[in-house]
Design a protein around this motif. Structure first.
Motif, PDB file in Angstrom:
ATOM      1  N   LYS A 141      -2.223   8.403  13.117  1.00 42.03           N
ATOM      2  CA  LYS A 141      -1.094   7.665  13.239  1.00 42.03           C
ATOM      3  C   LYS A 141      -0.757   6.727  12.001  1.00 42.03           C
ATOM      4  CE  LYS A 141      -1.315   8.542  17.619  1.00 42.03           C
ATOM      5  NZ  LYS A 141      -0.522   9.570  18.276  1.00 42.03           N
ATOM      6  N   LEU A 142      -0.830   7.341  10.954  1.00 41.08           N
ATOM      7  CA  LEU A 142      -0.326   6.861   9.616  1.00 41.08           C
ATOM      8  C   LEU A 142       1.012   6.546   9.158  1.00 41.08           C
ATOM      9  CD1 LEU A 142      -3.370   8.066   7.277  1.00 41.08           C
ATOM     10  CD2 LEU A 142      -2.990   5.903   8.564  1.00 41.08           C
ATOM     11  N   GLY A 143       1.915   7.228   9.874  1.00 46.93           N
ATOM     12  CA  GLY A 143       3.311   7.059   9.900  1.00 46.93           C
ATOM     13  C   GLY A 143       3.879   7.495   8.474  1.00 46.93           C
ATOM     14  N   ILE A 144       4.673   6.807   7.697  1.00 50.05           N
ATOM     15  CA  ILE A 144       5.200   7.046   6.389  1.00 50.05           C
ATOM     16  C   ILE A 144       3.889   7.612   5.482  1.00 50.05           C
ATOM     17  CG2 ILE A 144       6.267   6.260   4.136  1.00 50.05           C
ATOM     18  CD1 ILE A 144       8.141   4.912   6.187  1.00 50.05           C
ATOM     19  N   ASP A 145       2.948   6.866   5.453  1.00 47.98           N
ATOM     20  CA  ASP A 145       1.768   7.238   4.543  1.00 47.98           C
ATOM     21  C   ASP A 145       1.120   8.589   4.629  1.00 47.98           C
ATOM     22  OD1 ASP A 145       2.046   4.540   3.751  1.00 47.98           O
ATOM     23  OD2 ASP A 145       0.295   3.956   4.803  1.00 47.98           O
ATOM     24  N   ALA A 146       1.316   9.080   6.013  1.00 48.74           N
ATOM     25  CA  ALA A 146       0.743  10.387   6.190  1.00 48.74           C
ATOM     26  C   ALA A 146       1.492  11.445   5.280  1.00 48.74           C
ATOM     27  CB  ALA A 146       1.142  10.647   7.939  1.00 48.74           C
ATOM     28  N   VAL A 147       3.010  11.287   5.158  1.00 46.80           N
ATOM     29  CA  VAL A 147       3.585  12.221   4.590  1.00 46.80           C
ATOM     30  C   VAL A 147       3.393  12.425   3.131  1.00 46.80           C
ATOM     31  CG1 VAL A 147       5.262  12.785   6.002  1.00 46.80           C
ATOM     32  CG2 VAL A 147       5.732  11.068   4.430  1.00 46.80           C
ATOM     33  N   ILE A 148       3.307  10.992   2.443  1.00 45.60           N
ATOM     34  CA  ILE A 148       2.972  10.879   1.125  1.00 45.60           C
ATOM     35  C   ILE A 148       1.553  11.338   0.833  1.00 45.60           C
ATOM     36  CG2 ILE A 148       2.790   8.918  -0.653  1.00 45.60           C
ATOM     37  CD1 ILE A 148       4.563   7.130   1.043  1.00 45.60           C
ATOM     38  N   LEU A 149       0.652  11.064   1.816  1.00 53.81           N
ATOM     39  CA  LEU A 149      -0.752  11.484   1.573  1.00 53.81           C
ATOM     40  C   LEU A 149      -0.704  13.007   1.324  1.00 53.81           C
ATOM     41  CD1 LEU A 149      -2.914   8.921   3.204  1.00 53.81           C
ATOM     42  CD2 LEU A 149      -2.718   9.290   0.800  1.00 53.81           C
ATOM     43  N   SER A 179      -0.495  16.265   6.452  1.00 55.03           N
ATOM     44  CA  SER A 179       0.640  15.580   6.721  1.00 55.03           C
ATOM     45  C   SER A 179       0.419  15.513   8.592  1.00 55.03           C
ATOM     46  CB  SER A 179       1.888  15.937   6.324  1.00 55.03           C
ATOM     47  OG  SER A 179       1.973  15.931   5.150  1.00 55.03           O
ATOM     48  N   LEU A 180       0.427  16.619   8.848  1.00 56.30           N
ATOM     49  CA  LEU A 180       0.304  16.474  10.362  1.00 56.30           C
ATOM     50  C   LEU A 180      -0.936  15.812  11.212  1.00 56.30           C
ATOM     51  CD1 LEU A 180       1.666  20.262  10.949  1.00 56.30           C
ATOM     52  CD2 LEU A 180       2.902  18.169  12.065  1.00 56.30           C
ATOM     53  N   CYS A 181      -1.813  16.280  10.438  1.00 56.66           N
ATOM     54  CA  CYS A 181      -3.119  15.529  10.970  1.00 56.66           C
ATOM     55  C   CYS A 181      -3.194  13.910  10.777  1.00 56.66           C
ATOM     56  CB  CYS A 181      -4.410  16.044  10.108  1.00 56.66           C
ATOM     57  SG  CYS A 181      -4.871  17.879  10.456  1.00 56.66           S
ATOM     58  N   LEU A 182      -2.712  13.520   9.654  1.00 58.54           N
ATOM     59  CA  LEU A 182      -2.851  12.179   9.451  1.00 58.54           C
ATOM     60  C   LEU A 182      -1.543  11.301  10.372  1.00 58.54           C
ATOM     61  CD1 LEU A 182      -3.173  11.838   5.628  1.00 58.54           C
ATOM     62  CD2 LEU A 182      -4.823  11.512   7.355  1.00 58.54           C
ATOM     63  N   LYS A 188       0.847  -1.198  -0.045  1.00 58.85           N
ATOM     64  CA  LYS A 188       0.238  -0.159   0.051  1.00 58.85           C
ATOM     65  C   LYS A 188       0.853   1.119   0.235  1.00 58.85           C
ATOM     66  CE  LYS A 188      -2.161   0.768   3.945  1.00 58.85           C
ATOM     67  NZ  LYS A 188      -1.089   1.844   4.263  1.00 58.85           N
ATOM     68  N   THR A 189       1.795   1.413   0.892  1.00 60.79           N
ATOM     69  CA  THR A 189       2.863   2.183   0.977  1.00 60.79           C
ATOM     70  C   THR A 189       3.554   2.604  -0.357  1.00 60.79           C
ATOM     71  OG1 THR A 189       2.958   2.284   3.451  1.00 60.79           O
ATOM     72  CG2 THR A 189       4.672   3.559   2.215  1.00 60.79           C
ATOM     73  N   THR A 190       4.025   1.424  -0.960  1.00 62.19           N
ATOM     74  CA  THR A 190       4.876   1.479  -2.215  1.00 62.19           C
ATOM     75  C   THR A 190       3.870   1.928  -3.283  1.00 62.19           C
ATOM     76  OG1 THR A 190       6.169  -0.478  -1.600  1.00 62.19           O
ATOM     77  CG2 THR A 190       5.992  -0.093  -3.917  1.00 62.19           C
ATOM     78  N   PHE A 191       2.710   1.722  -3.263  1.00 62.79           N
ATOM     79  CA  PHE A 191       1.833   2.249  -4.491  1.00 62.79           C
ATOM     80  C   PHE A 191       1.507   3.609  -4.161  1.00 62.79           C
ATOM     81  CE2 PHE A 191      -2.648   3.461  -5.656  1.00 62.79           C
ATOM     82  CZ  PHE A 191      -2.672   3.135  -6.976  1.00 62.79           C
ATOM     83  N   LEU A 192       1.305   4.188  -2.941  1.00 62.73           N
ATOM     84  CA  LEU A 192       1.334   5.573  -2.692  1.00 62.73           C
ATOM     85  C   LEU A 192       2.487   6.466  -2.980  1.00 62.73           C
ATOM     86  CD1 LEU A 192      -0.677   5.458   0.875  1.00 62.73           C
ATOM     87  CD2 LEU A 192      -1.545   6.299  -1.504  1.00 62.73           C
ATOM     88  N   ILE A 193       3.577   5.701  -2.786  1.00 59.68           N
ATOM     89  CA  ILE A 193       4.913   6.558  -3.224  1.00 59.68           C
ATOM     90  C   ILE A 193       4.881   6.674  -4.622  1.00 59.68           C
ATOM     91  CG2 ILE A 193       7.328   6.150  -3.351  1.00 59.68           C
ATOM     92  CD1 ILE A 193       7.256   4.969  -0.662  1.00 59.68           C
ATOM     93  N   VAL A 194       4.581   5.505  -5.436  1.00 56.77           N
ATOM     94  CA  VAL A 194       4.863   5.759  -6.816  1.00 56.77           C
ATOM     95  C   VAL A 194       3.621   6.628  -7.441  1.00 56.77           C
ATOM     96  CG1 VAL A 194       4.707   4.246  -9.081  1.00 56.77           C
ATOM     97  CG2 VAL A 194       5.802   3.166  -7.111  1.00 56.77           C
TER      98      VAL A 194
END
Length: 518
Positions: free
Chosen positions: A401-409, A393-396, A347-353
């Motif tokens: 607590k989305l971690g890395i996904d937060a900054v990507i989103l 990013s801060l809210c997520l 999921k995180t990999t897909f969001l990054i790409v």
């Protein structure tokens, strides 16, 4: 400059920039491998954190370089050496002042470094001395770096590409050798500083040799009209610079502050690949910016619009090919390169790409904005972009607590909700003087690129996911097949749409015709 000369310059600059960046990316992987295996992931996370902090301090540059480079197009094209000299003298003065501001800002920040790191820093030695070395590398880069702009503006960007390639590869080889001999992070950074100085000294001497009038000591004032233009565009670039820093320069800071250096280390391996491929792709695509500026100076509105739409299509096509390659090959490559503990979930990999692809769709707008000097028009856009990115990013990361996904989103949100419509509006309305019908056509074209590209990326990821990640060589075979399939589908579909306004064959058909009908 005629069309043939512009095309030739664009090809030379694009090819040399892409090849140089590809070799540099390969060396970065080699260097990163030794770095991780010798110094460890904590130092890797610290390195990523410092890079983000220095990106923020580079706000002091204010986009002056881009504005002055744009101002150089016309005097270089017309052979007005006095005007070029005047602009370069101004550039030198401003960049030396910027170096001082960055140094003082870094020294003020130095005592507070601990606040940006979640957890103990004992395992990474003296973070304050390490940051000081990082800071000095950034400061010395501004002392002679300004002379690179004259090559870019004169459509000779390949000279910069070769300079950067040689010194970067030399520096990385030296860093690897000394890591093996004496595993010291501080020595690693000292080598980085030395290479930066040597690279800029060489390009400075090359500029003086090619443009001997730059060595004149006589002071020539910049015309009032040009100064007025520069001031206006620099004000516009301030907000643009701020937006870029918040969007691209705060990810590692947020991850370090909330999750620690180890998380930064894991994420930075993916961003190294993504940013490296972005540089390879965009070095080639952006190398034509000077030619676009030259076309603008000649004045051919119909041709400019045609180039813009075709350029948008090519940028998106390259983005699709690269994205499919990443989404298919990311996990197998990371596993072989640095080990399974550095793998992120699908999921995180897909969001990054997906984030990479959406950013790639912006490149035609960004390069036309640079070529046309439309910095003032986008001043408010960048502020809203930064606000959306930071808030999301801060809210997520804090509440969900989305971690890395937060900054990507957060990055995705700012691109889709702000940049996707505002940037093309600036180019089409203020640059190309397009009609509402043409703007509507672009909106449909962009929506098609976004939807079709996203679907192809997801489909290819799903196909690649069927194959176990440990079957590396199967992924080596399947990845180019997925890329070719995606490129064909994307090219044929988008070419059919773009031909409504600008009659043309698809890129693939044109290539086939040239290949089989020679």
């Amino acid at each position: 400059m005629n069309k043939k000369s512009r095309t030739h310059s664009s090809l030379i600059n694009s090819l040399s920039a892409s090849v140089a960046q590809a070799i540099s990316l390969l060396m970065s992987f080699v260097s990163r491998t030794f770095f991780i295996r010798i110094l460890g992931e904590q130092y890797l996370g610290l390195n990523g954190l410092f890079l983000n902090i220095l990106n923020i301090l580079s706000f002091a540059e204010l986009g002056i370089g881009a504005a002055i480079t744009f101002s150089l197009y016309k005097p270089l094209a017309s052979g007005d050496n006095d005007q070029v000299l005047a602009l370069m003298q101004l550039y030198k003065k401003v960049y030396h002042l910027i170096a001082l501001v960055i140094f003082l800002s870094g020294m003020l920040l130095l005592p507070f470094l601990g606040f940006f790191i979640n957890g103990s820093t004992h395992s990474v030695g003296n973070i304050y001395f390490a940051f000081l070395l990082f800071l000095m590398n950034s400061v010395v880069s501004y002392l002679w770096n300004y002379k690179r702009s004259v090559f870019f503006a004169d459509q000779s960007g390949y000279i910069n590409s070769l300079n950067i390639l040689f010194f970067q590869v030399m520096g990385q080889l030296l860093q690897i050798i000394f890591l093996l001999i004496s595993p010291s992070y501080y020595l690693y950074l000292f080598i980085q500083i030395a290479v930066t100085i040597l690279s800029n000294l060489q390009i400075s001497k090359r500029a003086d040799k090619r443009y001997p009038f730059l060595k004149k000591k006589v002071r020539i004032p910049v015309p009032k009209k040009t100064m007025s233009f520069l001031k206006k565009n620099v004000v516009g670039m301030i907000s643009s610079k701020l937006g870029g820093i918040v969007v691209m320069g705060t990810d590692n800071i947020l991850l370090s502050a909330f999750l620690g250096l180890s998380t930064v280390a894991v994420y930075s391996n993916y961003t190294l690949i993504m940013n490296g491929l972005t540089s390879v792709v965009n070095q080639g695509i952006s190398a034509v910016t000077a030619s676009i500026g030259n076309l603008r100076a000649v004045g051919n509105p119909k041709r400019e619009k045609e180039v813009f739409f075709k350029y948008s299509q090519i940028s998106a096509l390259v983005g699709v090919a690269t994205s499919v390659g990443m989404v298919s090959f990311f996990s197998p490559f990371i596993r072989v390169w640095v080990g399974e503990r550095f793998l992120l979930d699908s999921k995180t990999t897909f969001l990054i790409v997906l984030g990479f692809y959406v950013t790639q769709l912006r490149q035609s707008n960004i390069n036309f904005t640079n070529a046309y000097g439309l910095y003032w028009e986008q001043r408010l856009k960048s502020l809203l972009e930064a606000l959306v990115n930071l808030v999301v990013s801060l809210c997520l990361i804090i509440f969900f607590k989305l971690g890395i996904d937060a900054v990507i989103l957060g990055n995705l949100a700012s691109n889709l909700f702000v940049n996707a419509w505002w940037e093309p509006l600036i180019v089409l309305k203020s640059g190309l003087r397009s009609s509402k019908k043409e703007m509507g056509f672009y909106a449909k074209f962009y929506a098609l690129e976004l939807f079709l590209g996203g679907c192809l990326i997801f489909l290819c990821m799903s196909v690649a996911a069927i194959i176990p990640v440990n079957l590396f060589f199967i992924h080596v075979v399947i990845t180019p097949i997925l890329i070719i399939f995606s490129v064909i589908v994307f090219d044929l579909t988008t070419s059919k749409i773009i031909s409504i306004n600008f009659p043309q064959q698809s890129l693939i058909k044109r290539f086939a015709n040239k290949t089989f009908h020679k």
